[in-house]
Design a protein around this motif. Sequence first.
Motif, PDB file in Angstrom:
ATOM      1  N   ALA A  14      -7.559 -19.786   2.425  1.00 44.87           N
ATOM      2  CA  ALA A  14      -8.901 -20.237   2.052  1.00 44.87           C
ATOM      3  C   ALA A  14      -9.968 -19.315   2.632  1.00 44.87           C
ATOM      4  O   ALA A  14     -10.948 -18.970   1.957  1.00 44.87           O
ATOM      5  CB  ALA A  14      -9.120 -21.669   2.524  1.00 44.87           C
ATOM      6  N   THR A  15      -9.770 -18.901   3.881  1.00 47.49           N
ATOM      7  CA  THR A  15     -10.711 -17.967   4.503  1.00 47.49           C
ATOM      8  C   THR A  15     -10.670 -16.621   3.793  1.00 47.49           C
ATOM      9  O   THR A  15     -11.716 -16.012   3.521  1.00 47.49           O
ATOM     10  CB  THR A  15     -10.379 -17.787   5.994  1.00 47.49           C
ATOM     11  N   ALA A  16      -9.471 -16.150   3.471  1.00 51.27           N
ATOM     12  CA  ALA A  16      -9.326 -14.874   2.768  1.00 51.27           C
ATOM     13  C   ALA A  16     -10.009 -14.913   1.407  1.00 51.27           C
ATOM     14  O   ALA A  16     -10.635 -13.934   0.978  1.00 51.27           O
ATOM     15  CB  ALA A  16      -7.846 -14.539   2.604  1.00 51.27           C
ATOM     16  N   GLU A  17      -9.913 -16.040   0.727  1.00 52.70           N
ATOM     17  CA  GLU A  17     -10.562 -16.183  -0.580  1.00 52.70           C
ATOM     18  C   GLU A  17     -12.077 -16.064  -0.450  1.00 52.70           C
ATOM     19  O   GLU A  17     -12.736 -15.410  -1.267  1.00 52.70           O
ATOM     20  CB  GLU A  17     -10.188 -17.535  -1.188  1.00 52.70           C
ATOM     21  N   HIS A  29       4.235 -28.979   6.104  1.00 53.80           N
ATOM     22  CA  HIS A  29       5.288 -27.990   6.360  1.00 53.80           C
ATOM     23  C   HIS A  29       4.729 -26.582   6.506  1.00 53.80           C
ATOM     24  O   HIS A  29       5.402 -25.693   7.034  1.00 53.80           O
ATOM     25  CB  HIS A  29       6.351 -28.030   5.253  1.00 53.80           C
ATOM     26  N   ARG A  30       3.485 -26.372   6.059  1.00 51.37           N
ATOM     27  CA  ARG A  30       2.756 -25.125   6.301  1.00 51.37           C
ATOM     28  C   ARG A  30       1.314 -25.495   6.619  1.00 51.37           C
ATOM     29  O   ARG A  30       0.798 -26.470   6.078  1.00 51.37           O
ATOM     30  CB  ARG A  30       2.764 -24.195   5.070  1.00 51.37           C
ATOM     31  N   PRO A  31       0.630 -24.721   7.458  1.00 55.47           N
ATOM     32  CA  PRO A  31      -0.753 -25.066   7.808  1.00 55.47           C
ATOM     33  C   PRO A  31      -1.747 -24.601   6.743  1.00 55.47           C
ATOM     34  O   PRO A  31      -2.607 -23.752   6.989  1.00 55.47           O
ATOM     35  CB  PRO A  31      -0.959 -24.334   9.140  1.00 55.47           C
ATOM     36  N   THR A  32      -1.616 -25.160   5.540  1.00 54.97           N
ATOM     37  CA  THR A  32      -2.502 -24.797   4.440  1.00 54.97           C
ATOM     38  C   THR A  32      -3.017 -26.058   3.751  1.00 54.97           C
ATOM     39  O   THR A  32      -2.396 -27.122   3.815  1.00 54.97           O
ATOM     40  CB  THR A  32      -1.784 -23.931   3.390  1.00 54.97           C
ATOM     41  N   ARG A  33      -4.124 -25.900   3.062  1.00 56.08           N
ATOM     42  CA  ARG A  33      -4.694 -27.018   2.310  1.00 56.08           C
ATOM     43  C   ARG A  33      -3.728 -27.480   1.223  1.00 56.08           C
ATOM     44  O   ARG A  33      -3.573 -28.679   0.972  1.00 56.08           O
ATOM     45  CB  ARG A  33      -6.022 -26.579   1.695  1.00 56.08           C
TER      46      ARG A  33
END
Length: 237
Positions: free
Chosen positions: A79-82, A220-224
Amino acid sequence: MSAPRPIWLTRPLADNVAMAAELERLGIATISAPLLHIESTPVSLPTTPPSALLITSRYAATALPDAWKNVAVYAVGAATAEAVSARGYAHVTVGDGELMDLLPRIAEEMHRTSLLYLSGEDIALDVVGLLAAKQVQVDRVIAYRATAATELVPELRDALHAGALGGVVFFSKRTAAIARLLLASADLTAAAARVDAYCLSLAVASDAAQIPWRKLHVAHRPTREAMVEMLRLHGAN
């Protein structure tokens, strides 16, 4: 059959609006009650571009100047990269969402050099100190302030009193800590025993565990995207 109980969205308002729309399409009701309110702060950047930039939140990306678009950027997650790419920056290294996992790569690639860290006013990790120990000089510039909510909104208090709240999402250790304080001040800590907590990572869950939630879930992953998938599997029940 009773209606599914809503999920408490705790992120800043703009993030809540986007997530609520996505969850609504999955049949999951929500209550938007942000625990953090974002405001930009005056930013003074050096006149000379840095060797590289570190950005740990999309809110810091708004401070990126147009003149530095060729500078390499380390972004903590997708999200930050986007948000960084949307500013026209083409050289972006994307982490998995956990800053601690990105720091070793920065330490290796930026050894004996320096970078500029655009951050919020409150940070969970001493990035400057951790990278200094690896011989990477870090200059930190505060780009925004995240102010904590001071009370629970009436809709949320009513849902907690009635046992009508199904879950809560935590994307950071800080929001979990704020929730603990506000629940205690409203004398609603015991009501958490009927609510599931959905956490971005084990680190976030460790702070959330200080509240007696019915059950803790960890993405399971630290993503939205992983958070939404977890809610799809569990949050509508």
